[in-house]
Design an enzyme around this catalytic site. Structure first.
Site, short mmCIF file in Angstrom:
data_model
loop_
_atom_site.label_atom_id
_atom_site.label_comp_id
_atom_site.label_asym_id
_atom_site.label_seq_id
_atom_site.Cartn_x
_atom_site.Cartn_y
_atom_site.Cartn_z
N GLU A 8 0.80 -1.24 0.00
CA GLU A 8 0.00 0.00 0.00
C GLU A 8 0.82 1.27 0.00
OE1 GLU A 8 -4.06 -0.40 2.21
OE2 GLU A 8 -2.61 -1.68 3.20
N ASP A 84 -2.79 -4.44 3.59
CA ASP A 84 -2.98 -4.63 5.03
C ASP A 84 -3.96 -5.76 5.35
OD1 ASP A 84 -1.20 -2.63 5.60
OD2 ASP A 84 -2.72 -1.09 5.88
N ASP A 86 -6.74 -6.40 6.86
CA ASP A 86 -8.07 -6.08 7.38
C ASP A 86 -9.03 -5.90 6.21
OD1 ASP A 86 -7.28 -3.68 6.29
OD2 ASP A 86 -7.31 -2.55 8.16
N GLU A 88 -10.24 -3.22 4.74
CA GLU A 88 -9.79 -2.25 3.75
C GLU A 88 -8.66 -2.82 2.91
OE1 GLU A 88 -10.95 0.81 2.89
OE2 GLU A 88 -12.62 0.42 4.23
N TYR A 305 0.49 -4.76 13.32
CA TYR A 305 -0.53 -3.99 12.63
C TYR A 305 -1.40 -3.23 13.62
CZ TYR A 305 -3.97 -2.73 9.11
OH TYR A 305 -4.79 -2.03 8.26
N ARG A 307 -4.44 -1.53 13.26
CA ARG A 307 -5.91 -1.43 13.19
C ARG A 307 -6.51 -2.78 13.56
NH1 ARG A 307 -4.42 1.76 8.66
NH2 ARG A 307 -4.93 3.95 9.00
N HIS A 349 -7.03 -11.05 14.40
CA HIS A 349 -5.80 -10.29 14.42
C HIS A 349 -5.19 -10.29 15.81
CE1 HIS A 349 -7.60 -7.90 10.85
NE2 HIS A 349 -7.11 -9.06 10.49
#
Length: 933
Positions: A8, A84, A86, A88, A305, A307, A349
């Site tokens: 990203e 990432d 998740d 998104e 990570y 989030r 996560h």
């Protein structure tokens, strides 16, 4: 075998690329590459309202990025999508696969795509992830799509009702409603109203200093808890006086002296919400800034990570924590264990933790400098402090509880009240002695500087006793040895008059906590929601306190009564759970069915929220007035749109009578026929206004439409003699007074004469010609038009030989001498663009082309030659920085040093920019300014 890896961000590409080596080409997508269109709903809804097809398009500025990725994909044997871990990130990978597959298929090329996930950017985690690629998780993708479409439906369908209802008094203000944003605003507004309506209540508390009867020191304080067998809640002065008199003459004795061990347990490791809360409380960081720093730490491989809703830890993390704690503090301090999550969409996560707990905060700046060479010193220091919080929270979670010897003494006071009634009071005091420090040993060493050079970022007050509240209130440093029934001698009685306090206003930390407690939003949304509320000027943030503004109250006070269920806290929380369920294959929730159910309810809410219609008789009266008009003003162009008085009035008249409006295709066909007839010398007759005053009202007309009709009617007062009377009769006296003809200021003619002689800027010529023509025809310029004429005059100052402040004063033009250029600031801003590798595609707007790269190059040359830029040129350069924030590591330092602010929403900026809107932002530039911010 060549492999293309797409991550990203450029920083992550750099770190991952070093780990994978030369067999892999690692490139960044720089976030999402496509989204729903910016200015349209972008969702095709089936006629039955059960299917929702998003119309994604490559985002403006990502065309070059996509072209580069397509070029590299053609050469690669395999494409690995490593965004990432998740929703998104999964969505970004899916969009990349869709776009690249479509581009390659045009050349009849097919490539394998695989998804790669890792929770930390370390060599072990990266290599393991690339050895175990998998397919894209479509449940995650659909959960993200459902959330995106749901938010878009609310934003695009509900926001217009704010504008139609006239919630904002400032024309051009961009008002919006949001599924989560508006609920967060409601929570803030309701708290503020509680504060405003709060009436303080007076009450009294009593402390008595007592000592052993043999005068053995030290004396100690006991606090009144009960009086006459009831809780001592004293709220009036008379009762307080009686209690004080009683306590002064009472006999005191020890009723109970108990000691018991009490444990204080460490908190679990951070998840996103608790990290934002702690960073706000301990470090003063905003949620947005916290997440930016955490992103940098993650991409540099320093933390996992950031989030996540999870507080669970991996076996590796638990083992690493045990090893470090055992070696540093001793085995007796180690308590390796895991934590249990509540049901969570991100439950798979890990919590936020250091990738290597042996790395000290003092070492972080050097690591970040290697991966982010342009990071500012202030941001490096802030990132190190944030890392210190994360590391400390993780290590403490793997240490044993602190153990205290908690002692509580209960004292009885016996005597008589002033009225002679015998009674008894209960008072108490507490002490605590630390018998085993447990996790507090880490704080003690850090605060003492024995383990790290810097002090612990956790405040000393956080080491306080956290047991029973009464015990904490009674806490004494020392109480002498006591025996049950021993007599005590009172020394002083101290009554304290107090007042109850209103609820505290929200700050970012407490708002994030409240949103999480209520089940509103998710880790990736908290910072964005707060940022949106501030950007929209719905709330202000002063000294970290969030207060609703007047416009924030107005928006909330419209949305909550008109959409009570949509913006209900409980309903929003249930929708969040449903969106999470879409991701869970065990739940089997179809995202299209969920959207269909919501959309049906949304249409009902929108119908119920419609403003009451204007009085049909009033509408009929105004529409009848237009029958006197024989000569209509020609249509006027504004940007890409053309406005016609006749077309507008006829459309309202058709609606009122229940006549179908002509379609856009039919209008265009008539325009082409008219143009053709004019070319052939046989012009068609002008369309005539048609309205039947006796026709019944079929379709309601809104109050805003009626107001616009009246304003339009007043423009034709020369042809409609009773236009003013109609306006006043219907209650629009202000519009009638505003439209009364008045003579122009004589200075206007002088300004027009000067501009006609020396010519305005090229981009202002058309508008100047329009204003000049209006003055020459005897029409008066409005205050706003006069303001724009003054701006055109000031823009042409370099062409006017006699231009001076004195000339401006004589013409009534407000002129301020430009401030001297801040060379250091301009140099720093221009230098920031050195790190930009991928520029947005040039954008064409009519005859003009907006090219960011060319714009920066041109201003750089101008600054090198002249040593200065105009204030507006500098402002545009600074706003553009935020467009390339992913590629400018030093942006945070510039924000802190110079107070740079991100660009305002377009509509609000257009209101300030007047007739030229955002295009006026670069007045005086030598190159075309950027098209958007």
């Amino acid at each position: 075998m060549s492999k293309l890896v797409i991550v990203e961000s450029p920083a992550k590409a750099h770190t991952v690329g070093k780990i994978l080596g030369s067999d892999y080409t690692v490139k960044a997508s720089v976030g999402h590459i496509r989204d729903l269109p910016l200015h349209a709903l972008g969702i095709e809804i089936s006629e039955d309202g059960k299917t929702f097809t998003p119309k994604y398009q490559v985002s403006e500025g990502k065309v070059k990025v996509v072209d580069e990725l397509v070029r590299l994909a053609r050469k690669a044997d395999e494409i690995l999508l490593a965004s990432d871990p998740d929703r998104e990130g999964e969505s970004i990978s899916w969009h990349l696969r869709e776009v690249l597959t479509a581009a390659l298929s045009k050349d009849c090329i097919s490539k394998p795509f695989h998804r790669v996930e890792y929770n930390e950017i370390t060599r072990t985690a990266i290599l393991h992830a690339f050895e175990n690629p998998h397919e894209i998780n479509m449940n995650r993708v659909n959960a993200q799509q459902a959330r995106r479409l749901l938010d878009r439906l609310v934003g695009f369908k509900v926001s217009p009702s704010l504008r139609r209802a006239g919630v904002s008094e400032r024309r051009g203000r961009s008002l919006s409603a949001g599924r989560v944003q508006s609920v967060a605003l409601r929570i803030i507004c309701e708290r503020e109203r509680l504060i405003q309506d709060f009436v303080p209540e007076t009450y009294w508390e009593f402390e008595v200093e007592v000592q052993r009867a043999d005068n053995t020191p030290p004396p100690f304080l006991v606090r009144l808890r009960k009086l006459s067998g009831k809780k001592a809640r004293i709220t009036d002065a008379e009762t307080a006086a009686r209690a004080e008199a009683f306590l002064r003459q009472a006999a005191y004795r020890v009723a109970e002296d108990k000691s018991a061990p009490k444990s204080r347990y460490p908190a679990p490791p951070f998840k996103t919400s608790t990290l934002q809360q702690s960073a706000s409380s301990a470090l003063g960081f905003t949620a947005d800034y916290t997440m930016r720093l955490a992103q940098n730490l993650y991409e540099a491989g320093i933390i996992t990570y950031m989030r996540t809703d999870s507080i669970e830890l991996s076996d590796f993390a638990i083992a690493a924590g045990k090893a470090y704690i055992t070696e540093t503090f001793g085995a007796e301090f180690s308590n390796p264990h895991n934590f249990t999550n509540k049901a969570s969409a991100q439950g798979a996560h890990e919590a936020i933790r250091p990738t290597n707990p042996a790395v000290l905060p003092a070492e972080v700046p050097a690591q970040l400098e290697r991966s982010m060479p342009n990071a500012g010193r202030a941001d490096l220091k802030a990132a190190a402090a944030l890392y210190g919080l994360i590391r400390q929270r993780f290590l403490e979670s793997q240490m044993k509880a602190a153990v205290f010897d908690a002692r509580r003494v209960t004292v009885l006071a016996s005597g008589t009240l002033p009225d002679g009634t015998a009674t008894e009071a209960e008072l108490s005091a507490s002490t605590q002695t630390l018998t085993f420090p447990g996790f507090l040993e880490l704080r003690r060493r850090e605060a003492a500087g024995k383990e790290e050079a810097a002090a612990s970022p956790v405040a000393d007050s956080e080491v306080e006793y956290t047991g029973n509240k009464e015990d904490a209130d009674d806490l004494q440093k020392e109480i002498p040895p006591l025996t049950p029934q021993a007599q005590l001698a009172p020394r002083t009685v101290a009554p304290e008059e107090k007042q109850t306090h209103p609820p505290r206003p929200f700050n970012e930390a407490s708002l994030v906590h409240e949103l999480e407690e209520q089940g509103i939003g998710r880790p990736s949304t908290y910072a964005a929601v707060i940022r949106t509320l501030k950007d929209r000027e719905y709330v202000t943030a002063q000294k970290r306190v969030l207060r609703p503004t007047e416009i924030g109250f107005r928006v909330n006070d419209f949305l909550v009564p008109h959409f009570p269920e949509l913006f209900d806290v409980g309903f929003t929380a249930r929708m969040e759970s449903k969106l999470d369920d879409v991701e869970d294959p065990a739940k089997g929730i179809d995202w299209q069915s969920m959207l269909a159910d919501f959309y049906t309810r949304l249409l009902g809410w929108l119908d119920e929220a419609k403003a009451p219609a204007a009085d049909p008789d009033a509408v009929r009266r105004v529409l009848t007035g237009f029958l006197s008009v024989r000569e209509w003003n020609p249509p006027r162009a504004a940007g890409k749109r053309t406005f016609s008085d006749l077309a507008f009035v006829q459309d309202i008249a058709n609606d009122f009578q229940g006549i179908e409006r002509p379609t856009r295709k039919e209008r265009r066909a008539r325009e082409r026929a008219s143009e053709k007839a004019a070319d052939e010398g046989t012009p068609m007759p002008a369309p005539a206004y048609a309205f039947d005053p006796a026709a019944p009202a079929v379709k309601p007309i809104s109050p805003n439409q009626l107001k616009t009709l009246v304003r339009t009617l007043l423009r034709y007062r020369s042809q409609v003699p009773d236009a003013d009377a109609i306006a006043r009769e219907l209650g629009f006296e202000d519009l009638a007074a505003e439209a009364e003809p008045r003579e122009n200021d004589p200075n206007i003619a002088k300004i027009i004469e000067l501009l006609g002689q020396y010519r305005p800027e090229e981009r202002d010529e058309a508008f100047f010609t329009s204003l000049a023509g209006q003055v020459q025809s005897g029409k008066r310029l409005s205050d706003k038009q006069t303001h724009f004429l003054h701006q055109i005059f000031l823009s042409a100052r370099e062409r006017i030989p006699d231009f001076s402040p004195a000339l401006c004063e004589s013409l009534g033009v407000t002129y301020k001498e430009p401030a001297p250029a801040d060379r250091e600031r301009i140099t720093a801003v221009l230098s920031a663009y050195d790190t930009v590798q991928t520029w947005n595609e040039p954008v064409r707007r009519g005859k003009r082309v907006f090219d960011d790269a060319e714009f920066v190059r041109s201003l750089r040359e101008q600054f090198e030659k002249k040593g200065a830029l105009s204030e507006k040129q500098t402002s545009v350069l600074e706003r553009m920085l935020f467009r390339y924030k992913e590629q400018i590591p030093m942006l945070d330092e510039l924000v802190r040093r110079y107070g740079l602010r991100p660009p305002e929403p377009r509509a609000a900026r257009g209101a300030k920019g007047g007739f030229r809107g955002k295009k006026a932002a670069a007045r005086g530039t030598t190159a075309q300014p950027p098209a958007e911010d």
